[in-house]
Design a protein around this motif. Structure first.
Motif, PDB file in Angstrom:
ATOM      1  N   LYS A  96      54.916  57.573  56.960  1.00  0.00           N
ATOM      2  CA  LYS A  96      54.945  58.884  57.601  1.00  0.00           C
ATOM      3  C   LYS A  96      55.506  59.999  56.727  1.00  0.00           C
ATOM      4  CE  LYS A  96      53.250  57.577  61.550  1.00  0.00           C
ATOM      5  NZ  LYS A  96      51.912  58.049  61.986  1.00  0.00           N
ATOM      6  N   SER A 149      59.813  59.515  50.296  1.00  0.00           N
ATOM      7  CA  SER A 149      59.839  58.144  49.796  1.00  0.00           C
ATOM      8  C   SER A 149      60.560  58.048  48.453  1.00  0.00           C
ATOM      9  CB  SER A 149      58.407  57.613  49.662  1.00  0.00           C
ATOM     10  OG  SER A 149      58.413  56.270  49.212  1.00  0.00           O
ATOM     11  N   ASN A 178      70.193  54.126  57.407  1.00  0.00           N
ATOM     12  CA  ASN A 178      69.150  53.985  58.416  1.00  0.00           C
ATOM     13  C   ASN A 178      68.172  55.138  58.323  1.00  0.00           C
ATOM     14  OD1 ASN A 178      67.945  52.506  60.549  1.00  0.00           O
ATOM     15  ND2 ASN A 178      68.603  54.073  61.981  1.00  0.00           N
ATOM     16  N   SER A 179      66.960  54.866  58.769  1.00  0.00           N
ATOM     17  CA  SER A 179      65.937  55.904  58.816  1.00  0.00           C
ATOM     18  C   SER A 179      65.063  55.662  60.039  1.00  0.00           C
ATOM     19  CB  SER A 179      65.071  55.877  57.553  1.00  0.00           C
ATOM     20  OG  SER A 179      64.072  56.877  57.613  1.00  0.00           O
ATOM     21  N   ARG A 180      64.713  56.733  60.703  1.00  0.00           N
ATOM     22  CA  ARG A 180      63.768  56.659  61.819  1.00  0.00           C
ATOM     23  C   ARG A 180      62.374  57.073  61.358  1.00  0.00           C
ATOM     24  NH1 ARG A 180      65.896  54.698  66.889  1.00  0.00           N
ATOM     25  NH2 ARG A 180      68.159  55.006  66.816  1.00  0.00           N
ATOM     26  N   VAL A 181      62.213  57.205  60.042  1.00  0.00           N
ATOM     27  CA  VAL A 181      60.931  57.628  59.474  1.00  0.00           C
ATOM     28  C   VAL A 181      60.214  56.405  58.923  1.00  0.00           C
ATOM     29  CG1 VAL A 181      59.789  59.135  57.806  1.00  0.00           C
ATOM     30  CG2 VAL A 181      61.957  59.846  58.861  1.00  0.00           C
ATOM     31  N   ALA A 182      58.998  56.163  59.392  1.00  0.00           N
ATOM     32  CA  ALA A 182      58.216  55.025  58.919  1.00  0.00           C
ATOM     33  C   ALA A 182      57.796  55.232  57.470  1.00  0.00           C
ATOM     34  CB  ALA A 182      56.985  54.830  59.799  1.00  0.00           C
ATOM     35  N   ASN A 191      67.982  60.250  65.701  1.00  0.00           N
ATOM     36  CA  ASN A 191      69.183  59.870  64.949  1.00  0.00           C
ATOM     37  C   ASN A 191      70.475  60.165  65.696  1.00  0.00           C
ATOM     38  OD1 ASN A 191      67.429  60.915  62.061  1.00  0.00           O
ATOM     39  ND2 ASN A 191      68.136  58.816  62.403  1.00  0.00           N
ATOM     40  N   SER A 206      60.932  50.981  57.690  1.00  0.00           N
ATOM     41  CA  SER A 206      61.244  52.400  57.657  1.00  0.00           C
ATOM     42  C   SER A 206      61.581  52.773  56.211  1.00  0.00           C
ATOM     43  CB  SER A 206      62.423  52.727  58.567  1.00  0.00           C
ATOM     44  OG  SER A 206      63.624  52.255  57.985  1.00  0.00           O
TER      45      SER A 206
END
Length: 213
Positions: free
Chosen positions: A18, A23, A11-15, A119, A47
């Motif tokens: 962003k 990446s 999981n990632s909370r980073v778009a 997170n 994300s």
């Protein structure tokens, strides 16, 4: 014992838009997961977890997407979520929190791409399930600091189940080693013995004549 194949919740909370610096490591993590024979379970969305799924797919690995939609039509038409990097989509019909809970429940470890205070909810879920946690840090962004301070404040027993690193391969290797230790009782002889038992049972069932009409 060699490394077994595990299902890893990513999981990632980073778009996607962003963090350009994270990446490529996220994509590399996906490739490393596939190369090691593990399965990537990710939320189907935009994300950086998508980059992990893309890396796994490009390396011909198994990638499963967890969608909040109730079905394919809603996933595509209403939510406009991607389908291209997933071998299979699991339609949960659930909101983000419940979806993440199911995602983690179906996995043997949790890997976070990027580290932000949001997170904490995933960390709590993984901790309750006694799962190892890997955190892939951004080598450039400083948004990690608050979460890292939180991790350092946890009891040592919980910290032992958490690995933090900027290198995807080192991170994955460490998580896999933690899992191998946790599942040491399920070594190759134990797995082979179980499969032989099942094969014998299957043969016995197959040898039973079918009832006459």
């Amino acid at each position: 014992m060699g490394t077994m194949n595990y299902s890893l919740a990513i999981n990632s909370r980073v778009a996607l838009s962003k963090s350009a610096s994270l990446s490529r490591p996220a994509y590399s993590l996906g490739k490393q997961i596939a190369a090691a024979g593990h399965t990537a379970l990710t939320p189907a969305g935009l994300s950086l977890a998508y980059q992990v799924a893309r890396g796994a797919a490009d390396k011909s690995g198994l990638s499963i997407g967890f969608s909040p939609a109730a079905g394919l039509r809603q996933h595509v038409n209403s939510l406009q979520l991607p389908t291209d990097v997933y071998d299979w989509l699991h339609f949960t019909g659930l909101g983000p929190s419940a979806l993440l809970a199911e995602l983690i429940q179906k996995s043997q470890a949790l890997v976070l791409v990027g580290a932000v205070m949001a997170n904490i909810s995933e960390l709590a879920l993984a901790s309750d399930a006694s799962l190892p946690v890997g955190v892939l840090l951004d080598s450039e962004e400083q948004a990690n600091n608050d979460l890292l301070q939180y991790l350092q404040s946890l009891p040592l027993e919980k910290q032992r189940h958490i690995v933090v690193h900027k290198d995807p391969k080192t991170l994955l290797d460490t998580v896999a080693k933690m899992l191998d230790e946790a599942y040491a009782d399920l070594d190759q002889p134990a797995l082979e013995q179980n499969n032989q038992f099942f094969g014998k049972l299957l043969k016995e069932v197959a040898d039973v004549p079918e009832p006459a009409d």
